[in-house]
Design a protein around this motif. Structure first.
Motif, mmCIF file in Angstrom:
data_model
loop_
_atom_site.group_PDB
_atom_site.id
_atom_site.type_symbol
_atom_site.label_atom_id
_atom_site.label_comp_id
_atom_site.label_asym_id
_atom_site.label_seq_id
_atom_site.Cartn_x
_atom_site.Cartn_y
_atom_site.Cartn_z
ATOM 1 N N GLU A 1 6.545 -7.968 4.730
ATOM 2 C CA GLU A 1 6.474 -6.528 5.074
ATOM 3 C C GLU A 1 7.464 -5.484 3.904
ATOM 4 N N PRO A 2 8.399 -6.166 3.327
ATOM 5 C CA PRO A 2 8.976 -5.313 2.445
ATOM 6 C C PRO A 2 8.374 -5.076 1.289
ATOM 7 N N GLU A 3 7.827 -6.156 0.681
ATOM 8 C CA GLU A 3 6.766 -6.009 -0.382
ATOM 9 C C GLU A 3 5.920 -4.973 -0.321
ATOM 10 N N LEU A 4 4.760 -5.184 0.960
ATOM 11 C CA LEU A 4 3.771 -4.134 1.280
ATOM 12 C C LEU A 4 4.011 -2.756 1.482
ATOM 13 N N ARG A 5 5.416 -2.453 2.017
ATOM 14 C CA ARG A 5 5.887 -1.388 2.299
ATOM 15 C C ARG A 5 6.150 -0.454 0.994
ATOM 16 N N TYR A 6 6.666 -1.396 0.076
ATOM 17 C CA TYR A 6 7.020 -0.695 -1.349
ATOM 18 C C TYR A 6 5.574 -0.461 -2.212
ATOM 19 N N ALA A 7 4.670 -1.336 -1.893
ATOM 20 C CA ALA A 7 3.391 -1.122 -2.558
ATOM 21 C C ALA A 7 2.667 -0.044 -2.075
ATOM 22 N N ALA A 8 2.776 0.391 -0.567
ATOM 23 C CA ALA A 8 2.238 1.527 0.159
ATOM 24 C C ALA A 8 2.746 2.694 -0.446
ATOM 25 N N PHE A 9 4.143 2.493 -0.443
ATOM 26 C CA PHE A 9 5.022 3.801 -1.050
ATOM 27 C C PHE A 9 4.409 4.281 -2.501
ATOM 28 N N ARG A 10 4.267 3.291 -3.217
ATOM 29 C CA ARG A 10 3.766 3.587 -4.424
ATOM 30 C C ARG A 10 2.361 4.026 -4.838
ATOM 31 N N TYR A 11 1.718 3.998 -3.499
ATOM 32 C CA TYR A 11 0.589 5.061 -3.532
ATOM 33 C C TYR A 11 0.701 6.398 -2.919
ATOM 34 N N VAL A 12 1.319 6.452 -1.834
ATOM 35 C CA VAL A 12 1.479 7.650 -0.986
ATOM 36 C C VAL A 12 2.739 8.590 -1.447
ATOM 37 N N ARG A 13 3.862 7.986 -1.946
ATOM 38 C CA ARG A 13 4.843 8.497 -2.156
ATOM 39 C C ARG A 13 5.584 9.313 -0.997
ATOM 40 N N ASN A 14 5.514 8.791 0.270
ATOM 41 C CA ASN A 14 6.377 9.421 1.308
ATOM 42 C C ASN A 14 6.362 8.174 2.412
ATOM 43 N N TRP A 15 7.797 8.120 2.419
ATOM 44 C CA TRP A 15 8.180 6.985 3.337
ATOM 45 C C TRP A 15 7.530 7.173 4.882
ATOM 46 N N VAL A 16 7.467 8.262 5.527
ATOM 47 C CA VAL A 16 7.149 8.597 6.717
ATOM 48 C C VAL A 16 5.751 8.010 6.926
ATOM 49 N N VAL A 17 4.881 8.451 5.911
ATOM 50 C CA VAL A 17 3.272 7.916 5.960
ATOM 51 C C VAL A 17 3.133 6.458 5.700
ATOM 52 N N VAL A 18 4.200 5.688 4.966
ATOM 53 C CA VAL A 18 4.195 4.349 4.881
ATOM 54 C C VAL A 18 4.342 3.860 5.995
ATOM 55 N N ASP A 19 5.181 4.378 7.071
ATOM 56 C CA ASP A 19 5.276 3.612 8.342
ATOM 57 C C ASP A 19 3.943 3.818 9.042
ATOM 58 N N ASP A 20 3.304 4.752 9.122
ATOM 59 C CA ASP A 20 1.961 5.057 9.666
ATOM 60 C C ASP A 20 0.699 3.988 9.287
ATOM 61 N N ILE A 21 0.847 4.024 7.819
ATOM 62 C CA ILE A 21 0.171 2.958 7.131
ATOM 63 C C ILE A 21 0.460 1.564 7.305
ATOM 64 N N MET A 22 1.504 1.229 7.600
ATOM 65 C CA MET A 22 1.989 -0.237 7.464
ATOM 66 C C MET A 22 1.648 -0.538 9.203
ATOM 67 N N GLN A 23 1.724 0.312 10.266
ATOM 68 C CA GLN A 23 1.199 0.002 11.520
ATOM 69 C C GLN A 23 -0.335 -0.222 11.494
ATOM 70 N N GLU A 24 -1.188 0.575 10.815
ATOM 71 C CA GLU A 24 -2.598 0.191 10.546
ATOM 72 C C GLU A 24 -2.672 -1.214 9.873
ATOM 73 N N VAL A 25 -1.998 -1.386 8.911
ATOM 74 C CA VAL A 25 -1.954 -2.670 8.125
ATOM 75 C C VAL A 25 -1.701 -3.800 9.201
ATOM 76 N N PHE A 26 -0.613 -3.627 9.610
ATOM 77 C CA PHE A 26 -0.263 -4.779 10.732
ATOM 78 C C PHE A 26 -1.414 -5.092 11.822
ATOM 79 N N LEU A 27 -2.080 -4.082 12.291
ATOM 80 C CA LEU A 27 -3.175 -4.052 13.283
ATOM 81 C C LEU A 27 -4.181 -4.958 12.815
ATOM 82 N N LYS A 28 -4.653 -4.544 11.459
ATOM 83 C CA LYS A 28 -5.763 -5.038 10.637
ATOM 84 C C LYS A 28 -5.509 -6.721 10.430
#
Length: 170
Positions: A14-41
């Motif tokens: 999770e920490p690595e994936l969150r950081y990778a997502a942040f590198r794309y979207v540059r917004n920690w709030v959006v990263v939380d939403d994206i990670m929920q989708e990632v975990f679901l997938k």
């Protein structure tokens, strides 16, 4: 057993994936939403995963694809447009003209990059639109830095040809 495995994998990466997502979207709030989708997938697709030695690459691919889907979504485009309108509202007419020209140039650049092959498109997008360095692009794409340099060099050359062929005389 399967749920336990998935929970263990998620907690480990999770920490690595969150950081990778942040590198794309540059917004920690959006990263939380994206990670929920990632975990679901991950939970929904785990049964189809076959090679445990490639789990990290599989997780990064899911995360990257989810980030790209988010960045392509209408919500992001509408938000960016509204942000631009707010900026333009409080600027002088000279700044407005400059901002419009820059926005137009950026949109043209985006269109030209989107027309390129996938390797060039990903590399150039990260370079021009996300301001990533060579080493950051190398890390995100899991490619050697020489690959990144090569794709950027050749991609820029392709873009130059596209711009030379599409010159508009004003």
């Amino acid at each position: 057993m399967k749920e336990h495995q998935i929970e263990q994998i998620i907690s480990e990466y999770e920490p690595e994936l969150r950081y990778a997502a942040f590198r794309y979207v540059r917004n920690w709030v959006v990263v939380d939403d994206i990670m929920q989708e990632v975990f679901l997938k991950i939970f929904l697709k785990f049964h189809s995963f076959r090679d445990p030695s490639k789990i990290k690459a599989w997780l990064y691919k899911i995360t990257r694809n989810q980030c790209i889907d988010y960045l392509r979504s209408k919500v992001v485009k509408a938000t960016v447009l509204m942000d631009d309108i707010e900026v333009l509202r409080y600027t002088t007419s000279e700044n407005i003209e400059k901002a419009i020209v820059e926005k137009f140039d950026r949109e043209r650049l985006y269109e030209h990059i989107e027309a390129l092959p996938k390797d060039y498109k990903q590399t150039l997008s990260l370079y021009y639109f996300h301001d990533y360095s060579y080493s950051e692009i190398s890390h995100v794409l899991s490619k050697d830095i020489s690959f990144v340099k090569n794709k950027l060099f050749r991609g820029k050359r392709l873009l130059k040809k596209v711009y030379e062929n599409n010159k508009v005389i004003v």
